[in-house]
Design a protein around this motif. Structure first.
Motif, PDB file in Angstrom:
ATOM      1  N   HIS A   1       4.405  -8.306  -5.335  1.00 49.75           N
ATOM      2  CA  HIS A   1       5.114  -7.521  -3.444  1.00 49.75           C
ATOM      3  C   HIS A   1       5.914  -6.782  -4.083  1.00 49.75           C
ATOM      4  N   PRO A   2       5.566  -5.263  -4.346  1.00 51.11           N
ATOM      5  CA  PRO A   2       6.514  -4.452  -5.635  1.00 51.11           C
ATOM      6  C   PRO A   2       7.013  -3.614  -4.439  1.00 51.11           C
ATOM      7  N   CYS A   3       6.593  -4.464  -2.993  1.00 52.35           N
ATOM      8  CA  CYS A   3       7.414  -3.130  -1.869  1.00 52.35           C
ATOM      9  C   CYS A   3       8.501  -3.826  -1.909  1.00 52.35           C
ATOM     10  N   LEU A   4       8.975  -5.216  -2.138  1.00 53.24           N
ATOM     11  CA  LEU A   4      10.104  -5.672  -2.209  1.00 53.24           C
ATOM     12  C   LEU A   4      11.267  -5.520  -3.565  1.00 53.24           C
ATOM     13  N   LYS A   5      10.959  -4.926  -4.071  1.00 53.54           N
ATOM     14  CA  LYS A   5      11.375  -4.785  -5.302  1.00 53.54           C
ATOM     15  C   LYS A   5      12.714  -3.786  -5.206  1.00 53.54           C
ATOM     16  N   GLU A   6      14.142  -4.179  -5.418  1.00 52.80           N
ATOM     17  CA  GLU A   6      15.370  -3.819  -4.988  1.00 52.80           C
ATOM     18  C   GLU A   6      15.591  -2.037  -5.598  1.00 52.80           C
ATOM     19  N   SER A   7      15.851  -1.183  -5.154  1.00 53.27           N
ATOM     20  CA  SER A   7      16.054  -0.036  -5.754  1.00 53.27           C
ATOM     21  C   SER A   7      17.325   0.237  -6.794  1.00 53.27           C
ATOM     22  N   GLY A   8      18.381  -1.018  -6.235  1.00 46.41           N
ATOM     23  CA  GLY A   8      19.623  -0.829  -6.448  1.00 46.41           C
ATOM     24  C   GLY A   8      19.416  -1.224  -7.602  1.00 46.41           C
TER      25      GLY A   8
ATOM     26  N   LEU B   1       0.970  -0.998   0.235  1.00 40.90           N
ATOM     27  CA  LEU B   1      -0.087   0.114  -0.206  1.00 40.90           C
ATOM     28  C   LEU B   1       0.731   1.338   0.027  1.00 40.90           C
ATOM     29  N   LEU B   2       2.168   1.171   1.065  1.00 40.93           N
ATOM     30  CA  LEU B   2       3.117   1.843   0.580  1.00 40.93           C
ATOM     31  C   LEU B   2       3.593   2.314  -0.339  1.00 40.93           C
ATOM     32  N   CYS B   3       4.040   1.166  -1.394  1.00 44.58           N
ATOM     33  CA  CYS B   3       4.636   1.505  -1.999  1.00 44.58           C
ATOM     34  C   CYS B   3       3.578   2.083  -3.589  1.00 44.58           C
ATOM     35  N   LEU B   4       2.626   1.970  -3.395  1.00 44.26           N
ATOM     36  CA  LEU B   4       1.499   2.427  -4.261  1.00 44.26           C
ATOM     37  C   LEU B   4       1.205   3.533  -4.069  1.00 44.26           C
ATOM     38  N   ARG B   5       1.569   4.425  -2.931  1.00 47.32           N
ATOM     39  CA  ARG B   5       1.334   4.864  -2.596  1.00 47.32           C
ATOM     40  C   ARG B   5       2.294   6.794  -3.373  1.00 47.32           C
ATOM     41  N   ASP B   6       3.936   6.159  -2.613  1.00 47.24           N
ATOM     42  CA  ASP B   6       4.567   6.876  -3.206  1.00 47.24           C
ATOM     43  C   ASP B   6       5.194   6.791  -3.165  1.00 47.24           C
ATOM     44  N   GLY B   7       5.437   4.684  -3.769  1.00 49.65           N
ATOM     45  CA  GLY B   7       6.963   4.303  -4.419  1.00 49.65           C
ATOM     46  C   GLY B   7       7.861   4.408  -3.331  1.00 49.65           C
ATOM     47  N   THR B   8       7.597   4.082  -1.599  1.00 48.34           N
ATOM     48  CA  THR B   8       8.601   3.690  -0.811  1.00 48.34           C
ATOM     49  C   THR B   8       9.312   2.003  -1.391  1.00 48.34           C
TER      50      THR B   8
ATOM     51  N   TRP C   1      15.137  -8.045  -9.180  1.00 45.34           N
ATOM     52  CA  TRP C   1      15.018  -8.460  -8.653  1.00 45.34           C
ATOM     53  C   TRP C   1      15.732  -9.594  -8.286  1.00 45.34           C
ATOM     54  N   ASN C   2      17.117  -9.282  -8.796  1.00 45.11           N
ATOM     55  CA  ASN C   2      18.685 -10.105  -8.771  1.00 45.11           C
ATOM     56  C   ASN C   2      19.155 -10.557  -8.100  1.00 45.11           C
ATOM     57  N   GLY C   3      18.523  -9.482  -6.547  1.00 45.61           N
ATOM     58  CA  GLY C   3      19.096 -10.029  -5.205  1.00 45.61           C
ATOM     59  C   GLY C   3      18.320 -11.285  -4.481  1.00 45.61           C
ATOM     60  N   TRP C   4      16.911 -10.822  -4.331  1.00 48.49           N
ATOM     61  CA  TRP C   4      16.119 -12.368  -4.805  1.00 48.49           C
ATOM     62  C   TRP C   4      16.741 -13.408  -5.120  1.00 48.49           C
ATOM     63  N   LYS C   5      17.316 -13.152  -6.195  1.00 47.85           N
ATOM     64  CA  LYS C   5      17.231 -14.483  -7.047  1.00 47.85           C
ATOM     65  C   LYS C   5      18.263 -15.417  -6.389  1.00 47.85           C
ATOM     66  N   ASN C   6      19.882 -14.093  -6.323  1.00 48.93           N
ATOM     67  CA  ASN C   6      21.203 -14.624  -5.888  1.00 48.93           C
ATOM     68  C   ASN C   6      20.738 -15.383  -4.475  1.00 48.93           C
ATOM     69  N   SER C   7      19.976 -14.571  -2.663  1.00 40.31           N
ATOM     70  CA  SER C   7      19.248 -14.974  -2.163  1.00 40.31           C
ATOM     71  C   SER C   7      18.770 -16.365  -1.897  1.00 40.31           C
TER      72      SER C   7
END
Length: 251
Positions: free
Chosen positions: A96-103, A46-53, A108-114
Motif C-alpha cells: 500500500h504505497p499510499c502509507l509511505k511516510e514522507s518524512g 490510486l491517488l498515490c499512483l496518480r500524483d504521488g499524494t 516505513w520506520n514509523g510503522w515499524k516503531n508503531s
C-alpha cells in the motif's frame, strides 16, 4: 484406571496440542483488512499512483491496520525480532504505497516503531485471555508490582528457529487429564515392547504439558527421564518428531 484414561484421551483430546504450524515466512504477506479499510487503502493507492499524494492516516485507520498486523504476526510468533518488524513494515508500504511516510528515509520506520508498541499491547490482551506463551511472562514489574523483576528481564520466549515453544493445551485438555495421559505413557514404557504408535500419539497429545514443565520449572534431566521416559527413546530425539515439533527444520 489406565483404560479409563485411554478412553478419556480418545473422547476429550481428539487433536494434537501443537499450536503454531508455520514458520516465519521468507516474504511477509500483508493480510486483508476489513472492507472499509481495504476500500480506503485502494482509493489512497490510486491517488498515490496518480500524483504521488500519500494518504492522511487517521488514528482510527492506523489502529485498525496495526491491530490486524499484530494478529497476523502473533500467529507466527509472540515475540518478533527487530528484523521481523522491519519486514512487516516494509511489506506494508510496498503493498500500500499510499502509507509511505514522507518524512522517513525508509518510508516505513514509523510503522515499524508503531508495530513494536502494538505487539506489546496485543500480548497484554492475549495474556488477559490466558494465552500461555505470554502469561508465562506475567508478573513482571509494573504499576502494582514494583518489587517484581523488570519487564525485560528473564523473558521466556523461543530461540531462533523454534516454534511451539509453549503451545496451548489441546481442546478439552487441562493439567489433570493430560497428567492421566502422561501416566498411560509411563506405564506403556514399562513394557518390554512398548506400542510405538500409541507412544507417538500420546506424546503428541501431551506435548503442551511437557513444554509447560520444561519452560516453567526447568527440571533436571533425571527428573525428565522419570516423568517422560518416552522422550529419550530413539523415535523421539534428534531428527524425529519431538525435535521437529519445536523447530522448523531437522537438526
Amino acid at each position: 484406571m489406565v483404560k479409563q484414561a485411554a478412553r478419556q484421551t480418545q473422547r476429550i483430546l481428539s487433536s494434537s496440542s501443537l499450536d503454531r504450524s508455520f514458520k516465519w515466512p521468507d516474504v511477509f504477506d500483508v493480510p486483508k483488512f476489513s472492507v472499509d479499510v481495504e476500500y480506503r487503502l485502494r482509493q489512497g493507492n490510486l491517488l498515490c499512483l496518480r500524483d504521488g499524494t500519500c494518504l492522511k492516516v487517521t488514528k482510527e485507520l492506523k489502529h485498525d491496520i496495526l491491530e490486524k498486523l499484530a494478529e497476523t504476526i502473533y500467529a507466527f510468533k509472540a515475540y518478533p525480532e527487530k528484523e521481523d518488524f522491519e519486514a512487516v513494515a516494509k511489506a506494508l508500504v510496498q503493498t500500500h504505497p499510499c502509507l509511505k511516510e514522507s518524512g522517513s528515509s525508509s518510508g516505513w520506520n514509523g510503522w515499524k516503531n508503531s508495530l513494536k508498541f502494538k505487539m506489546g499491547n496485543y500480548r497484554t490482551k492475549m495474556r488477559q485471555i490466558g494465552r500461555v506463551d505470554v502469561t508465562v511472562n506475567g508478573g513482571k514489574r509494573g504499576r502494582y508490582t514494583a518489587n517484581a523483576d523488570p519487564s525485560h528481564k528473564g523473558i521466556k520466549k523461543p530461540r531462533k528457529g523454534e516454534f511451539n515453544f509453549l503451545p496451548e493445551f489441546p481442546e478439552g485438555g487441562d493439567d489433570h487429564n493430560l497428567e492421566e495421559v502422561r501416566q498411560v505413557l509411563v506405564n506403556e514404557m514399562m513394557k518390554t515392547k512398548p506400542n510405538g504408535s500409541l507412544v507417538k500419539k500420546e506424546m503428541d497429545l501431551t506435548f503442551a504439558l511437557l513444554r509447560k514443565e520444561v519452560v516453567q520449572n526447568k527440571p533436571a534431566i533425571s527428573h525428565m527421564l522419570h516423568r517422560w521416559p518416552a522422550l529419550f527413546t530413539e523415535s523421539q530425539v534428534c531428527i524425529t518428531p519431538e525435535c521437529l515439533k519445536k523447530t522448523y527444520v531437522s537438526l
